[in-house]
Design an enzyme around this catalytic site. Sequence first.
Site, PDB file in Angstrom:
ATOM      1  N   GLU A   1      -9.100 -11.974  -6.860  1.00  0.00           N
ATOM      2  CA  GLU A   1      -7.907 -11.903  -6.019  1.00  0.00           C
ATOM      3  C   GLU A   1      -7.455 -13.252  -5.465  1.00  0.00           C
ATOM      4  O   GLU A   1      -6.317 -13.372  -5.002  1.00  0.00           O
ATOM      5  CB  GLU A   1      -8.137 -10.912  -4.878  1.00  0.00           C
ATOM      6  CG  GLU A   1      -8.361  -9.491  -5.381  1.00  0.00           C
ATOM      7  CD  GLU A   1      -8.285  -8.442  -4.291  1.00  0.00           C
ATOM      8  OE1 GLU A   1      -8.068  -8.807  -3.121  1.00  0.00           O
ATOM      9  OE2 GLU A   1      -8.438  -7.253  -4.622  1.00  0.00           O
TER      10      GLU A   1
ATOM     11  N   ARG B   1       0.858  -1.187   0.000  1.00  0.00           N
ATOM     12  CA  ARG B   1       0.000   0.000   0.000  1.00  0.00           C
ATOM     13  C   ARG B   1       0.892   1.234   0.000  1.00  0.00           C
ATOM     14  O   ARG B   1       1.490   1.598   1.013  1.00  0.00           O
ATOM     15  CB  ARG B   1      -0.921  -0.017   1.226  1.00  0.00           C
ATOM     16  CG  ARG B   1      -1.926  -1.156   1.221  1.00  0.00           C
ATOM     17  CD  ARG B   1      -2.902  -1.039   0.077  1.00  0.00           C
ATOM     18  NE  ARG B   1      -3.980  -2.023   0.171  1.00  0.00           N
ATOM     19  CZ  ARG B   1      -4.990  -2.088  -0.705  1.00  0.00           C
ATOM     20  NH1 ARG B   1      -5.039  -1.262  -1.741  1.00  0.00           N
ATOM     21  NH2 ARG B   1      -5.935  -2.999  -0.548  1.00  0.00           N
TER      22      ARG B   1
ATOM     23  N   LEU C   1     -13.122  -1.697  -4.373  1.00  0.00           N
ATOM     24  CA  LEU C   1     -14.107  -0.620  -4.473  1.00  0.00           C
ATOM     25  C   LEU C   1     -15.385  -1.095  -5.156  1.00  0.00           C
ATOM     26  O   LEU C   1     -15.376  -2.046  -5.935  1.00  0.00           O
ATOM     27  CB  LEU C   1     -13.535   0.544  -5.286  1.00  0.00           C
ATOM     28  CG  LEU C   1     -12.277   1.225  -4.776  1.00  0.00           C
ATOM     29  CD1 LEU C   1     -11.802   2.249  -5.803  1.00  0.00           C
ATOM     30  CD2 LEU C   1     -12.537   1.881  -3.434  1.00  0.00           C
TER      31      LEU C   1
ATOM     32  N   GLU D   1     -14.560  -9.655  -6.258  1.00  0.00           N
ATOM     33  CA  GLU D   1     -13.230  -9.469  -5.671  1.00  0.00           C
ATOM     34  C   GLU D   1     -12.626 -10.792  -5.198  1.00  0.00           C
ATOM     35  O   GLU D   1     -11.428 -11.028  -5.361  1.00  0.00           O
ATOM     36  CB  GLU D   1     -13.303  -8.473  -4.512  1.00  0.00           C
ATOM     37  CG  GLU D   1     -13.613  -7.044  -4.924  1.00  0.00           C
ATOM     38  CD  GLU D   1     -12.508  -6.394  -5.741  1.00  0.00           C
ATOM     39  OE1 GLU D   1     -11.367  -6.915  -5.760  1.00  0.00           O
ATOM     40  OE2 GLU D   1     -12.778  -5.360  -6.375  1.00  0.00           O
TER      41      GLU D   1
ATOM     42  N   GLU E   1      -1.278  -5.782  -7.607  1.00  0.00           N
ATOM     43  CA  GLU E   1      -1.894  -7.110  -7.535  1.00  0.00           C
ATOM     44  C   GLU E   1      -0.982  -8.195  -8.092  1.00  0.00           C
ATOM     45  O   GLU E   1      -1.093  -9.365  -7.716  1.00  0.00           O
ATOM     46  CB  GLU E   1      -3.232  -7.099  -8.264  1.00  0.00           C
ATOM     47  CG  GLU E   1      -4.288  -6.236  -7.558  1.00  0.00           C
ATOM     48  CD  GLU E   1      -5.597  -6.199  -8.299  1.00  0.00           C
ATOM     49  OE1 GLU E   1      -5.611  -6.540  -9.502  1.00  0.00           O
ATOM     50  OE2 GLU E   1      -6.602  -5.821  -7.689  1.00  0.00           O
TER      51      GLU E   1
ATOM     52  N   GLY F   1     -15.094  10.906  10.028  1.00  0.00           N
ATOM     53  CA  GLY F   1     -14.827  12.315  10.263  1.00  0.00           C
ATOM     54  C   GLY F   1     -14.456  13.084   9.010  1.00  0.00           C
ATOM     55  O   GLY F   1     -14.501  14.325   9.019  1.00  0.00           O
TER      56      GLY F   1
ATOM     57  N   ALA G   1     -10.424  -7.545  -1.167  1.00  0.00           N
ATOM     58  CA  ALA G   1     -11.213  -6.324  -0.976  1.00  0.00           C
ATOM     59  C   ALA G   1     -11.152  -5.480  -2.235  1.00  0.00           C
ATOM     60  O   ALA G   1     -10.271  -5.646  -3.080  1.00  0.00           O
ATOM     61  CB  ALA G   1     -10.688  -5.525   0.220  1.00  0.00           C
TER      62      ALA G   1
END
Length: 216
Positions: free
Chosen positions: A113, A80, A94, A109, A162, A132, A92
């Site tokens: 994956e 990441r 979107l 997904e 990936e 927030g 996981a």
Amino acid sequence: MNIPVLEASQLVDERIAKPVENTTDIWQGRFFSLHEDQVRLTEGSEPVSREYVKHPGAVAVVPLRVVDGREQVLMIKQYRHPVRVSLWEYPAGLLDVAGEDYLQAAQRELAEETDLHANQWDVLVDYFATPGGHTESLRIFLARDLEEIPEAEKTFERDEEEALFEWAWVDLDDAAAAVAAGKLHNPSAVTGTLVTYYSREKGWSTLRPAESRWLR
């Protein structure tokens, strides 16, 4: 302060839309956008400024199997870049396909994956990732009764991060211990592991139907 004690039935989040006086669109990206609202929190008060990122929503999947009487979860190690860390995660992604709901996205997904599909789907937990300043809503599913997708039906090509995936089956007890020891940091991995562990301890009675509604 006179702080009340809530009954379990009262501990429920509530959707309330405060009046927005004005919205400024600051930036638009490929999937995300940045906005500023002038929102009036109480009647008669001056509006306050709140900046937030609009996000299409996401899903994660905890794939689970039982080997020799022990529950194991399938985890993926993925780089990441924003945090410069390779994180152990669950499949996981979107909600970036038009018309897809959460369950359809989760099934896609999982296939893309892990090359697996599941015959049993349940909801583990729903949450807002960063309420927030972010609209991202995320649902985590538990996927069981797993089967490998036949080679001829594998059509997804993994590229970029990936292409660097690493996979591992992990005992659920070990995954929960890793969370408690501060060794896992991905929010879906932390949340999904702990809720899976809790649900198993409750005999899976906390699971909800795969198409359950929520506050998203």
